[in-house]
Design a protein around this motif. Structure first.
Motif, mmCIF file in Angstrom:
data_model
loop_
_atom_site.group_PDB
_atom_site.id
_atom_site.type_symbol
_atom_site.label_atom_id
_atom_site.label_comp_id
_atom_site.label_asym_id
_atom_site.label_seq_id
_atom_site.Cartn_x
_atom_site.Cartn_y
_atom_site.Cartn_z
ATOM 1 N N THR A 77 -14.728 2.206 100.396
ATOM 2 C CA THR A 77 -13.810 3.048 101.175
ATOM 3 C C THR A 77 -14.547 4.062 102.045
ATOM 4 O OG1 THR A 77 -12.212 2.821 99.384
ATOM 5 C CG2 THR A 77 -11.773 4.524 101.002
ATOM 6 N N GLY A 78 -15.584 4.729 101.502
ATOM 7 C CA GLY A 78 -16.295 5.777 102.238
ATOM 8 C C GLY A 78 -16.902 5.286 103.550
ATOM 9 N N PRO A 79 -17.783 4.267 103.487
ATOM 10 C CA PRO A 79 -18.351 3.735 104.729
ATOM 11 C C PRO A 79 -17.282 3.181 105.672
ATOM 12 C CG PRO A 79 -19.657 3.023 102.865
ATOM 13 C CD PRO A 79 -18.448 3.707 102.301
ATOM 14 N N ASN A 80 -16.234 2.550 105.120
ATOM 15 C CA ASN A 80 -15.137 2.030 105.958
ATOM 16 C C ASN A 80 -14.483 3.151 106.745
ATOM 17 O OD1 ASN A 80 -15.491 -0.582 105.106
ATOM 18 N ND2 ASN A 80 -13.805 -0.573 103.648
ATOM 19 N N LEU A 81 -14.289 4.304 106.093
ATOM 20 C CA LEU A 81 -13.655 5.461 106.749
ATOM 21 C C LEU A 81 -14.513 5.936 107.917
ATOM 22 C CD1 LEU A 81 -11.519 7.777 106.794
ATOM 23 C CD2 LEU A 81 -12.990 9.002 105.208
ATOM 24 N N MET A 82 -15.825 6.048 107.709
ATOM 25 C CA MET A 82 -16.722 6.512 108.766
ATOM 26 C C MET A 82 -16.760 5.512 109.922
ATOM 27 S SD MET A 82 -17.490 9.376 107.616
ATOM 28 C CE MET A 82 -18.555 9.913 108.924
ATOM 29 N N LEU A 85 -13.588 5.905 112.018
ATOM 30 C CA LEU A 85 -13.667 7.098 112.869
ATOM 31 C C LEU A 85 -14.607 6.854 114.055
ATOM 32 C CD1 LEU A 85 -13.832 9.842 110.100
ATOM 33 C CD2 LEU A 85 -11.936 9.478 111.681
ATOM 34 N N GLU A 86 -15.698 6.147 113.798
ATOM 35 C CA GLU A 86 -16.693 5.879 114.836
ATOM 36 C C GLU A 86 -16.146 4.919 115.892
ATOM 37 O OE1 GLU A 86 -20.594 6.854 116.166
ATOM 38 O OE2 GLU A 86 -19.398 7.707 114.557
ATOM 39 N N ARG A 87 -15.189 4.076 115.514
ATOM 40 C CA ARG A 87 -14.621 3.074 116.437
ATOM 41 C C ARG A 87 -13.561 3.651 117.370
ATOM 42 N NH1 ARG A 87 -12.283 -1.547 112.917
ATOM 43 N NH2 ARG A 87 -11.312 -2.046 114.917
ATOM 44 N N ARG A 88 -13.194 4.926 117.202
ATOM 45 C CA ARG A 88 -12.192 5.537 118.093
ATOM 46 C C ARG A 88 -12.702 5.506 119.541
ATOM 47 N NH1 ARG A 88 -8.424 9.528 116.334
ATOM 48 N NH2 ARG A 88 -8.973 10.665 118.222
ATOM 49 N N LEU A 89 -11.796 5.269 120.483
ATOM 50 C CA LEU A 89 -12.195 5.147 121.886
ATOM 51 C C LEU A 89 -12.849 6.427 122.404
ATOM 52 C CD1 LEU A 89 -12.281 3.511 124.492
ATOM 53 C CD2 LEU A 89 -9.952 4.252 124.979
ATOM 54 N N ASP A 90 -12.284 7.604 122.043
ATOM 55 C CA ASP A 90 -12.878 8.852 122.533
ATOM 56 C C ASP A 90 -14.298 9.029 122.008
ATOM 57 O OD1 ASP A 90 -12.041 9.392 119.943
ATOM 58 O OD2 ASP A 90 -10.969 11.237 120.430
ATOM 59 N N LEU A 127 -8.696 1.807 118.581
ATOM 60 C CA LEU A 127 -9.877 1.299 117.873
ATOM 61 C C LEU A 127 -10.491 0.142 118.653
ATOM 62 C CD1 LEU A 127 -8.747 1.325 114.128
ATOM 63 C CD2 LEU A 127 -10.194 2.965 115.306
ATOM 64 N N ILE A 128 -11.746 0.303 119.048
ATOM 65 C CA ILE A 128 -12.437 -0.737 119.811
ATOM 66 C C ILE A 128 -12.896 -1.853 118.873
ATOM 67 C CG2 ILE A 128 -13.147 0.733 121.723
ATOM 68 C CD1 ILE A 128 -15.720 -0.161 119.213
ATOM 69 N N LYS A 129 -13.106 -3.026 119.445
ATOM 70 C CA LYS A 129 -13.559 -4.184 118.681
ATOM 71 C C LYS A 129 -14.895 -4.666 119.252
ATOM 72 C CE LYS A 129 -9.490 -6.252 119.596
ATOM 73 N NZ LYS A 129 -8.765 -5.091 120.079
ATOM 74 N N ALA A 130 -15.583 -5.492 118.495
ATOM 75 C CA ALA A 130 -16.859 -6.046 118.980
ATOM 76 C C ALA A 130 -16.592 -6.893 120.215
ATOM 77 C CB ALA A 130 -17.496 -6.892 117.887
ATOM 78 N N GLY A 131 -17.415 -6.726 121.229
ATOM 79 C CA GLY A 131 -17.264 -7.496 122.469
ATOM 80 C C GLY A 131 -16.451 -6.785 123.541
#
Length: 197
Positions: A77-82, A85-90, A127-131
């Motif tokens: 859960t912890g790494p998933n949460l980070m 948050l990191e995948r947010r567009l802003d 949330l951005i995705k790979a590619g």
């Protein structure tokens, strides 16, 4: 929307956070007067949560929703949460160096300056995705604002999971980040402990 009016450097001092993580290169001249009282376990957990919320500019309710989503994802859960948050567009706009701070990145997204895969997106929490290919709109690229931003952020390191073309104001998400690639000084284990009570 709720806005926290507390001065940024004051919040950084109280959370024991270096303003560099927010994209601010000012230093506070004041020293924080730490009381000699021992901080409780709950106090430490709360501070970590506040730190993560402050760095990414997320309020309590959306933050709790990120936690629930991270809890349902496979893995820890912890790494998933980070990673969420990191995948947010802003945040991605900030990481690519198209904004000086995450707040400025949020404003750029709000003002419809950002295209994701050729479509205009004005939701900072997207949330951005790979590619995904992220770029600043053609009509905005020539504005003085972005010239000023690139002067400041030109030397900033772009994480290896992103590829940035500073000249064309365009970036590509090569892959989704893993926890090791996220350089935010937050101990997510304490956040998980706090929410799992």
């Amino acid at each position: 929307m709720a806005v926290n009016k507390t001065p940024v450097l004051k919040r950084c001092r109280s959370l024991g956070l270096d303003p560099v993580y927010l994209g601010i290169d000012k230093k506070s001249k004041r020293e924080l007067k730490r009381s000699s009282r021992k901080v409780s376990e709950y106090g430490l957990q709360l501070r970590e949560k506040q730190k993560a919320k402050f760095i990414y500019g997320v309020l309590e309710k959306p933050f709790r929703n990120y936690y629930k989503k991270a809890d349902q994802m496979p893995g820890m859960t912890g790494p998933n949460l980070m990673i969420l948050l990191e995948r947010r567009l802003d945040n991605v706009i900030f990481r690519l160096g198209f904004a000086r701070t995450r707040n400025e990145a949020r404003q750029i997204v709000d003002h419809k300056h950002v295209l994701v895969n050729g479509k205009c997106v004005n939701i900072p929490s997207y949330l951005i995705k790979a590619g995904d290919v992220i770029e600043i709109k053609e009509k905005c690229k020539s504005s003085q604002r972005y010239k000023d931003i690139l002067e400041v952020t030109g030397g900033r390191l772009v994480p290896e999971w992103l590829e940035a073309d500073q000249e064309a104001l365009r970036g590509t998400v090569k892959e989704l980040p893993n926890r090791d690639a996220i350089d935010v000084p937050v101990n997510e284990v304490l956040i998980v402990e706090l929410y799992s009570k």
